[in-house]
Scaffold this motif. Sequence first.
Motif, PDB file in Angstrom:
ATOM      1  N   ALA A   1     -19.313   9.265   1.187  1.00 26.83           N
ATOM      2  CA  ALA A   1     -20.606   8.806   1.372  1.00 26.83           C
ATOM      3  C   ALA A   1     -20.788   7.374   1.811  1.00 26.83           C
ATOM      4  O   ALA A   1     -21.725   7.049   2.534  1.00 26.83           O
ATOM      5  N   LEU A   2     -20.010   6.420   1.577  1.00 21.02           N
ATOM      6  CA  LEU A   2     -20.251   5.112   2.148  1.00 21.02           C
ATOM      7  C   LEU A   2     -19.811   4.932   3.544  1.00 21.02           C
ATOM      8  O   LEU A   2     -20.533   4.325   4.268  1.00 21.02           O
ATOM      9  N   LEU A   3     -18.805   5.801   4.094  1.00 15.09           N
ATOM     10  CA  LEU A   3     -18.341   5.880   5.097  1.00 15.09           C
ATOM     11  C   LEU A   3     -19.851   6.401   6.235  1.00 15.09           C
ATOM     12  O   LEU A   3     -20.271   5.977   7.195  1.00 15.09           O
ATOM     13  N   THR A   4     -20.517   7.533   5.429  1.00 13.52           N
ATOM     14  CA  THR A   4     -21.594   8.117   6.209  1.00 13.52           C
ATOM     15  C   THR A   4     -22.615   6.971   6.377  1.00 13.52           C
ATOM     16  O   THR A   4     -23.464   6.954   7.088  1.00 13.52           O
ATOM     17  N   LEU A   5     -22.709   6.086   5.227  1.00 11.77           N
ATOM     18  CA  LEU A   5     -23.857   5.148   5.256  1.00 11.77           C
ATOM     19  C   LEU A   5     -23.561   3.936   6.285  1.00 11.77           C
ATOM     20  O   LEU A   5     -24.499   3.233   6.935  1.00 11.77           O
ATOM     21  N   GLY A   6     -22.266   4.064   6.999  1.00 13.02           N
ATOM     22  CA  GLY A   6     -21.728   2.915   7.891  1.00 13.02           C
ATOM     23  C   GLY A   6     -20.617   1.964   7.623  1.00 13.02           C
ATOM     24  O   GLY A   6     -20.220   1.255   8.555  1.00 13.02           O
ATOM     25  N   ALA A   7     -20.151   2.455   6.422  1.00  7.05           N
ATOM     26  CA  ALA A   7     -18.802   1.671   6.007  1.00  7.05           C
ATOM     27  C   ALA A   7     -17.916   2.122   6.908  1.00  7.05           C
ATOM     28  O   ALA A   7     -17.725   2.980   7.773  1.00  7.05           O
ATOM     29  N   THR A   8     -16.744   1.131   6.974  1.00  5.19           N
ATOM     30  CA  THR A   8     -15.502   1.331   7.869  1.00  5.19           C
ATOM     31  C   THR A   8     -14.284   1.562   7.206  1.00  5.19           C
ATOM     32  O   THR A   8     -14.088   0.579   6.139  1.00  5.19           O
ATOM     33  N   LEU A   9     -13.481   2.208   7.226  1.00  6.97           N
ATOM     34  CA  LEU A   9     -12.231   2.602   6.485  1.00  6.97           C
ATOM     35  C   LEU A   9     -11.261   1.675   7.094  1.00  6.97           C
ATOM     36  O   LEU A   9     -11.009   1.762   8.099  1.00  6.97           O
ATOM     37  N   ILE A  10     -10.799   0.852   6.197  1.00  9.46           N
ATOM     38  CA  ILE A  10      -9.717  -0.168   6.560  1.00  9.46           C
ATOM     39  C   ILE A  10      -8.514   0.222   6.161  1.00  9.46           C
ATOM     40  O   ILE A  10      -7.448   0.021   7.047  1.00  9.46           O
ATOM     41  N   ARG A  11      -8.298   0.780   5.052  1.00  7.86           N
ATOM     42  CA  ARG A  11      -7.061   1.451   4.431  1.00  7.86           C
ATOM     43  C   ARG A  11      -7.154   2.304   3.546  1.00  7.86           C
ATOM     44  O   ARG A  11      -7.794   2.011   2.521  1.00  7.86           O
ATOM     45  N   PRO A  12      -6.696   3.703   3.885  1.00  6.72           N
ATOM     46  CA  PRO A  12      -6.902   4.723   2.635  1.00  6.72           C
ATOM     47  C   PRO A  12      -6.111   4.573   1.493  1.00  6.72           C
ATOM     48  O   PRO A  12      -5.127   3.901   1.656  1.00  6.72           O
ATOM     49  N   ARG A  13      -6.400   5.071   0.568  1.00  8.65           N
ATOM     50  CA  ARG A  13      -5.609   5.045  -0.771  1.00  8.65           C
ATOM     51  C   ARG A  13      -4.070   5.759  -0.539  1.00  8.65           C
ATOM     52  O   ARG A  13      -4.217   6.300   0.546  1.00  8.65           O
ATOM     53  N   ASP A  14      -3.019   5.311  -1.328  1.00 11.43           N
ATOM     54  CA  ASP A  14      -1.964   5.889  -1.287  1.00 11.43           C
ATOM     55  C   ASP A  14      -1.179   5.364   0.171  1.00 11.43           C
ATOM     56  O   ASP A  14       0.051   5.859   0.428  1.00 11.43           O
ATOM     57  N   VAL A  15      -1.562   4.423   0.884  1.00  8.97           N
ATOM     58  CA  VAL A  15      -1.117   3.762   2.028  1.00  8.97           C
ATOM     59  C   VAL A  15      -0.734   2.408   1.626  1.00  8.97           C
ATOM     60  O   VAL A  15      -1.669   1.611   1.490  1.00  8.97           O
ATOM     61  N   ASP A  16       0.524   2.010   1.737  1.00  5.46           N
ATOM     62  CA  ASP A  16       0.968   0.533   1.448  1.00  5.46           C
ATOM     63  C   ASP A  16       2.281   0.335   2.080  1.00  5.46           C
ATOM     64  O   ASP A  16       3.191   1.360   2.096  1.00  5.46           O
ATOM     65  N   THR A  17       2.716  -0.838   2.440  1.00  3.75           N
ATOM     66  CA  THR A  17       3.998  -0.958   2.907  1.00  3.75           C
ATOM     67  C   THR A  17       5.013  -1.492   1.948  1.00  3.75           C
ATOM     68  O   THR A  17       6.030  -1.651   1.929  1.00  3.75           O
ATOM     69  N   THR A  18       4.436  -1.741   0.456  1.00  2.00           N
ATOM     70  CA  THR A  18       5.265  -2.011  -0.540  1.00  2.00           C
ATOM     71  C   THR A  18       6.134  -0.862  -1.199  1.00  2.00           C
ATOM     72  O   THR A  18       5.475   0.249  -1.569  1.00  2.00           O
ATOM     73  N   PRO A  19       7.282  -0.698  -1.119  1.00  2.00           N
ATOM     74  CA  PRO A  19       7.923   0.318  -1.786  1.00  2.00           C
ATOM     75  C   PRO A  19       7.525   0.689  -3.178  1.00  2.00           C
ATOM     76  O   PRO A  19       7.447  -0.304  -4.081  1.00  2.00           O
ATOM     77  N   ASN A  20       7.569   1.891  -3.531  1.00  2.00           N
ATOM     78  CA  ASN A  20       7.339   2.454  -4.919  1.00  2.00           C
ATOM     79  C   ASN A  20       5.858   1.829  -5.398  1.00  2.00           C
ATOM     80  O   ASN A  20       5.703   1.647  -6.731  1.00  2.00           O
ATOM     81  N   TYR A  21       5.038   1.504  -4.689  1.00  2.00           N
ATOM     82  CA  TYR A  21       3.676   1.336  -4.872  1.00  2.00           C
ATOM     83  C   TYR A  21       2.661   1.885  -4.458  1.00  2.00           C
ATOM     84  O   TYR A  21       2.392   2.069  -3.469  1.00  2.00           O
ATOM     85  N   ALA A  22       1.970   2.694  -5.170  1.00  2.19           N
ATOM     86  CA  ALA A  22       0.890   3.779  -4.767  1.00  2.19           C
ATOM     87  C   ALA A  22      -0.511   2.943  -5.051  1.00  2.19           C
ATOM     88  O   ALA A  22      -0.899   2.380  -6.120  1.00  2.19           O
ATOM     89  N   ILE A  23      -1.304   3.016  -3.997  1.00  3.35           N
ATOM     90  CA  ILE A  23      -2.581   2.271  -3.982  1.00  3.35           C
ATOM     91  C   ILE A  23      -3.469   3.278  -4.564  1.00  3.35           C
ATOM     92  O   ILE A  23      -3.663   4.464  -4.024  1.00  3.35           O
ATOM     93  N   GLU A  24      -4.372   3.147  -5.422  1.00  2.00           N
ATOM     94  CA  GLU A  24      -5.325   4.229  -6.022  1.00  2.00           C
ATOM     95  C   GLU A  24      -6.860   3.912  -5.766  1.00  2.00           C
ATOM     96  O   GLU A  24      -7.646   4.231  -6.552  1.00  2.00           O
ATOM     97  N   TRP A  25      -6.832   3.103  -4.689  1.00  2.00           N
ATOM     98  CA  TRP A  25      -8.182   2.981  -3.853  1.00  2.00           C
ATOM     99  C   TRP A  25      -8.244   3.008  -2.487  1.00  2.00           C
ATOM    100  O   TRP A  25      -7.227   2.612  -1.835  1.00  2.00           O
ATOM    101  N   ASP A  26      -9.566   3.169  -1.941  1.00  2.00           N
ATOM    102  CA  ASP A  26      -9.456   2.717  -0.409  1.00  2.00           C
ATOM    103  C   ASP A  26     -10.172   1.608  -0.206  1.00  2.00           C
ATOM    104  O   ASP A  26     -11.061   0.989  -1.063  1.00  2.00           O
TER     105      ASP A  26
END
Length: 130
Positions: A89-114
């Motif tokens: 919904a925020l993307l539809t309003l005009g926000a931009t996705l910088i980094r999606p959740r679960d994407v990180d360069t740190t091993p064994n570290y899951a990101i739970e937010w966009d």
Amino acid sequence: MADAPARFKDLCLDARDHQTLADWWCVALGYVRRDEVEPPEDDWTRPSDWPVPIVDPSGAGPLMWIVPVPEPKIVKNRMHFDVIGDTNALLTLGATLIRPRDVDTTPNYAIEWDVLADPEGNEFCVFSPE
């Protein structure tokens, strides 16, 4: 315990087009311009080049000031804020996705937010509602 030397007051966000960005954040957060809920005395009107205060009409969220600045945002924020919400919904309003959740360069570290950016590039994190 001694009193702290400071306490949180407001959140300020810089913007080149502060009027438009204030409207965007009002829609995104369900906020309103403070002057709509607390009209100034004596029919005073806030000058359009002044910062715009926006508030949560329920009183639960912090007061935000959208502050006009002459320069565009160039580098990553050193401080950001987190919201609970719907990324799509925020993307539809005009926000931009910088980094999606679960994407990180740190091993064994899951990101739970966009990580998103508002229309002027100010980063913020979006957590799913529990």
